[in-house]
Enzyme design. Sequence first.
Site, PDB file in Angstrom:
ATOM      1  N   GLY A  21     -91.145 -48.617   1.334  1.00 21.55           N
ATOM      2  CA  GLY A  21     -92.212 -47.836   1.942  1.00 21.55           C
ATOM      3  C   GLY A  21     -93.353 -47.551   0.971  1.00 21.55           C
ATOM      4  O   GLY A  21     -94.521 -47.512   1.361  1.00 21.55           O
ATOM      5  N   ASP A  22     -93.011 -47.376  -0.311  1.00 22.90           N
ATOM      6  CA  ASP A  22     -94.033 -47.155  -1.324  1.00 22.90           C
ATOM      7  C   ASP A  22     -94.889 -48.409  -1.508  1.00 22.90           C
ATOM      8  O   ASP A  22     -96.106 -48.324  -1.686  1.00 22.90           O
ATOM      9  CB  ASP A  22     -93.382 -46.770  -2.657  1.00 22.90           C
ATOM     10  CG  ASP A  22     -92.453 -45.577  -2.517  1.00 22.90           C
ATOM     11  OD1 ASP A  22     -92.702 -44.727  -1.639  1.00 22.90           O
ATOM     12  OD2 ASP A  22     -91.475 -45.494  -3.274  1.00 22.90           O
TER      13      ASP A  22
ATOM     14  N   GLY B  76     -91.132 -53.595  10.374  1.00 28.61           N
ATOM     15  CA  GLY B  76     -92.516 -53.667   9.939  1.00 28.61           C
ATOM     16  C   GLY B  76     -93.253 -52.345   9.965  1.00 28.61           C
ATOM     17  O   GLY B  76     -92.709 -51.305   9.593  1.00 28.61           O
TER      18      GLY B  76
ATOM     19  N   GLY C 106     -89.123 -49.716   8.874  1.00 30.94           N
ATOM     20  CA  GLY C 106     -88.011 -50.397   8.217  1.00 30.94           C
ATOM     21  C   GLY C 106     -88.144 -51.901   8.354  1.00 30.94           C
ATOM     22  O   GLY C 106     -89.233 -52.460   8.183  1.00 30.94           O
TER      23      GLY C 106
END
Length: 310
Positions: free
Chosen positions: A253-254, A227, A224
């Site tokens: 995240g993608d 990092g 998140g």
Amino acid sequence: MILTVTLNAALDLTYRVPRLQPHASHHVTAAAERAGGKGVNVARVLAALGHTTVVTGFAGGTTGETLRRLLAETAPGDGGRITDRLVPIIGTTRRTVAVVDASTGNTTQLNEPGPDVTAEEWAAFTDTYARLLREARAVALCGSLPPGVPVGAYAHLVRQARAARVPVLLDTSGEPLRRGIAARPDLVTPNTTELAALTGSTEPLRAALDARRRGAHAIAATLGPEGVLAVTPDGTWRAAPPRRLTGNPTGAGDSAAAGLLSAWLDGLPWPDRLTRAVALAAATVKAPTAGEFDAETYTDLLPQVKVTAA
């Protein structure tokens, strides 16, 4: 080309409201729709970075038609482009709704279930996947499984990629992750919740080490706003943005997965891969629409990301 697989693609809708309040009617100040699903988001970021990508998975119904139209309209990056090789199905592609609260910067996410996929449609997809692997430099297997797709689908697709000697990134959760990681993918990119569910440990480093022992060549856990943590054969590192950014985290995240994959193919060492991943994820939080990244923020953050040995 880079192949991205999105078995549960979606039409992403983003609504912006002045203030989100339960049990109240809201005036939407801005609305946007994008072709979505984790693998589609990864492909969009890769194209923006200049990579040629091919998107496969499933699309069906009027929502699927809209998704494919929007995918075709995606502006190419510097030399990058996206090619649609989605497999048509009878069912209707799902929608996701992100509601952004302008007063706080927080986002509420609503995800519809995916369409039912028949055995014949799954067989058509696996045939398409096998053909596309012949030209792929790498493959990213991303997201949840729609109803009807075998729970061991990702394990099967990982094994196919390995047999074709194509590096494979896996980004999923739950039982598909548990089975997929045992097939020995080159890189797995879980978030902390997915990692804890897989290993039973809430301590990221311990959980990542456990996950790697289960079969993955390398683990890059997204933390998140803190990092990314990477456990690899070459070492273990943490990378963090210089400051906490507020905004819409959908797709961050993608973007991190796309950054890791692109830097990997560019031949960069792990610390530089993590730097790119963290800068892209943070820049996605600042983008006005889910599944995209703010180029100015990315350029600004790239030299500021801090990487340390873990």
